[in-house]
Design a protein around this motif. Structure first.
Motif, short mmCIF file in Angstrom:
data_model
loop_
_atom_site.label_atom_id
_atom_site.label_comp_id
_atom_site.label_asym_id
_atom_site.label_seq_id
_atom_site.Cartn_x
_atom_site.Cartn_y
_atom_site.Cartn_z
N HIS A 67 0.83 -1.21 0.00
CA HIS A 67 0.00 0.00 0.00
C HIS A 67 0.87 1.26 0.00
N ARG A 68 1.93 1.25 0.80
CA ARG A 68 2.83 2.40 0.81
C ARG A 68 3.48 2.58 -0.57
N PHE A 69 3.89 1.46 -1.17
CA PHE A 69 4.47 1.51 -2.51
C PHE A 69 3.49 2.08 -3.52
N ALA A 70 2.25 1.60 -3.51
CA ALA A 70 1.27 2.07 -4.48
C ALA A 70 1.00 3.57 -4.31
N LEU A 71 0.95 4.03 -3.06
CA LEU A 71 0.72 5.45 -2.83
C LEU A 71 1.92 6.28 -3.27
N GLU A 72 3.13 5.84 -2.97
CA GLU A 72 4.33 6.58 -3.39
C GLU A 72 4.47 6.57 -4.91
N LEU A 73 4.13 5.45 -5.54
CA LEU A 73 4.19 5.39 -7.01
C LEU A 73 3.22 6.39 -7.62
N LEU A 74 2.04 6.52 -7.02
CA LEU A 74 1.05 7.48 -7.49
C LEU A 74 1.53 8.91 -7.27
N GLU A 75 2.03 9.20 -6.08
CA GLU A 75 2.41 10.57 -5.73
C GLU A 75 3.67 11.03 -6.46
N THR A 76 4.63 10.12 -6.66
CA THR A 76 5.93 10.54 -7.21
C THR A 76 6.12 10.20 -8.68
N VAL A 97 5.64 2.75 -17.83
CA VAL A 97 5.20 2.48 -16.45
C VAL A 97 6.27 1.72 -15.69
N PHE A 98 6.82 0.69 -16.30
CA PHE A 98 7.81 -0.12 -15.58
C PHE A 98 9.14 0.60 -15.42
N ARG A 99 9.46 1.54 -16.29
CA ARG A 99 10.63 2.39 -16.04
C ARG A 99 10.42 3.22 -14.77
N ARG A 100 9.21 3.73 -14.60
CA ARG A 100 8.91 4.53 -13.41
C ARG A 100 8.89 3.64 -12.15
N ILE A 101 8.33 2.45 -12.28
CA ILE A 101 8.35 1.52 -11.15
C ILE A 101 9.78 1.19 -10.76
N GLU A 102 10.63 0.98 -11.75
CA GLU A 102 12.03 0.66 -11.47
C GLU A 102 12.72 1.80 -10.74
N ARG A 103 12.41 3.04 -11.12
CA ARG A 103 13.01 4.18 -10.43
C ARG A 103 12.68 4.17 -8.94
N LEU A 104 11.40 3.94 -8.63
CA LEU A 104 10.99 3.92 -7.24
C LEU A 104 11.63 2.75 -6.49
N LEU A 105 11.67 1.59 -7.12
CA LEU A 105 12.26 0.43 -6.46
C LEU A 105 13.77 0.59 -6.30
N ASP A 106 14.41 1.28 -7.24
CA ASP A 106 15.83 1.60 -7.07
C ASP A 106 16.03 2.42 -5.79
N ARG A 107 15.15 3.37 -5.56
CA ARG A 107 15.27 4.20 -4.36
C ARG A 107 15.08 3.34 -3.11
N TYR A 108 14.12 2.42 -3.16
CA TYR A 108 13.92 1.51 -2.03
C TYR A 108 15.19 0.69 -1.76
N ALA A 109 15.75 0.12 -2.83
CA ALA A 109 16.93 -0.73 -2.67
C ALA A 109 18.12 0.07 -2.15
N GLN A 110 18.30 1.28 -2.66
CA GLN A 110 19.41 2.12 -2.21
C GLN A 110 19.23 2.50 -0.74
#
Length: 416
Positions: free
Chosen positions: A351-360, A393-406
């Motif tokens: 849920h946090r991921f989905a909200l951050e993906l929407l907001e950012t 879409v998946f490029r944007r998802i990857e950006r957010l997940l990169d931030r999570y991993a970092q």
């Protein structure tokens, strides 16, 4: 003087439908601010440029002058005859117009049939993940959902032994969603035969949501359950919304098959409940015969080069290129259900991921736990956008997940 708030039904607190819930409301707020979003939360073909086939539109237009009166509570006779004939071609036993119910989409018929079936405390075996309307309708009709797992490591297919182990004296029905929403799994015949044998042994109703029956990719095949069930009472659900891209017409049907004597009480209960709501939408029913016995317009979309096939390919390739995602490739339906893995998955909350993906990143997806699974590392996307849009879409998802991993790597380094 202030008035006390109107009390609502307490069981609503147990109902979740995040597909159109809090995240969707936040998306509307962002759109009102001028943000341009890519919304992948609903399998709504018309919102992505698909149109209902022209011969279906003509079928309604040619009969529009006949659509003013109520019709029979089970549906137009000609529409029910067309549905029965379609099911006879499939081998559905005892398929007849008298045992066909037309509703305002499959959603209404799911609710109506569970209302006809359940007494307070009765149990329904549901897949996990499920389409959450099934859980909601069970709860709101005073039943209890009991979930059998469809695990990703098993290709999201259920284990018949687990299904059998969950049956109690209160179990009334086994629900199947085939092809599955949200996973895209298509159930092989051997598996369906085992589930039918369990239902026969315990004298349970089979309820099979087959709304995606012709949306298949590669060598995947759809096997209807009613011909396997034989005399065992079975409800098979279908409609115009997905295969025929006509969601807004609200046309669905349920076919009651098996021994007419054994299912007679259920038939009468569904007929009574259908009569209480008078009848389903009439104009859309004139398209049913053309849909089921006319030109096949979905197969080209699902074949190589077709839009749905290429959208699926875009998702599969994007996940393969990702450092953070895994996917069981969908065999059918209109969705993919990726999993977040590795460093990005540590402490991950869908849920946090989905909200951050929407907001950012201006992308709306559905958290995987919305589909009644205990894990929180999945999310659902629809395959309806253009393939290039899905790659973006998946490029944007990857950006957010990169931030999570970092962030996770930084946290581990700080601890060390």
């Amino acid at each position: 003087m202030s008035l006390p708030p109107v009390k609502t039904r307490e069981r609503l607190s147990e109902v979740r439908y995040e597909i159109r819930g809090e995240l969707a409301r936040r998306a509307r707020e962002l759109e009102a601010q001028g943000r341009r979003l890519i919304k992948l939360n609903i399998g709504n073909p018309g919102a992505f440029g698909f149109r209902a086939p022209e011969h279906l539109q003509r079928a309604i237009a040619d009969r529009i002058s006949d659509t003013d009166p109520y019709t029979h509570q089970q549906g137009l006779p000609a529409a029910r005859e067309a549905i029965a004939a379609f099911h006879k071609q499939r081998g559905t036993p005892n398929a007849s117009p008298e045992r066909v119910f037309v509703g305002n989409g499959v959603s209404e018929l799911i609710d109506l049939s569970l209302r006809a079936l359940l007494n307070p405390g009765d149990e329904v075996l549901l897949p996990s993940p499920d389409y959450p309307l099934w859980s909601a309708a069970t709860i709101l009709n005073d039943g209890r959902p009991v979930y059998y797992r469809c695990l990703p490591e098993n290709g999201f297919l259920p284990d018949p032994d687990e299904i059998a182990s969950l049956i109690s004296s209160r179990t009334r029905a086994i629900v199947l969603i085939n092809p599955n929403n949200p996973t895209g799994a298509a159930y092989p015949r051997e598996l369906l035969e085992k589930i039918v044998a369990i239902a026969q042994r315990h004298k349970l109703l089979l309820m099979c949501d087959e709304i995606y029956d012709s949306i298949l990719y590669g060598d995947a095949q759809f096997t209807p359950i009613a011909p396997i069930a034989g005399d065992l009472p079975c409800l098979s659900f279908g409609g115009l919304s997905k295969v025929h891209r006509a969601c807004g017409w609200r046309v669905g049907w349920a076919v009651l098959s098996g021994d007419p004597v054994a299912s007679g009480n259920l038939h009468h209960a569904m007929d009574l409940l259908g009569a209480l709501r008078l009848c389903a939408n009439v104009p859309g029913q004139f398209a049913i015969e053309a849909a089921l016995h006319g030109e096949d317009t979905i197969a080209p979309l699902c074949a190589p080069g077709g839009r749905l096939f290429e959208a699926r390919r875009a998702v599969i390739e994007s996940v393969a290129q990702s450092s953070h995602l895994q996917l069981v490739a969908p065999a059918g339906a209109l969705y993919a259900f990726p999993a977040v893995t590795g460093a990005a998955a540590n402490g991950f909350d869908d849920h946090r991921f989905a909200l951050e993906l929407l907001e950012t990143e201006d992308v709306l997806v559905v958290p995987g736990s919305s589909f009644n699974v205990p894990y929180r590392n999945h999310f659902r996307v629809t395959l309806l956008p253009q393939p290039d849009d899905l790659r973006e879409v998946f490029r944007r998802i990857e950006r957010l997940l990169d931030r999570y991993a970092q962030s996770e790597s930084g946290a581990q380094a700080a601890v060390a």
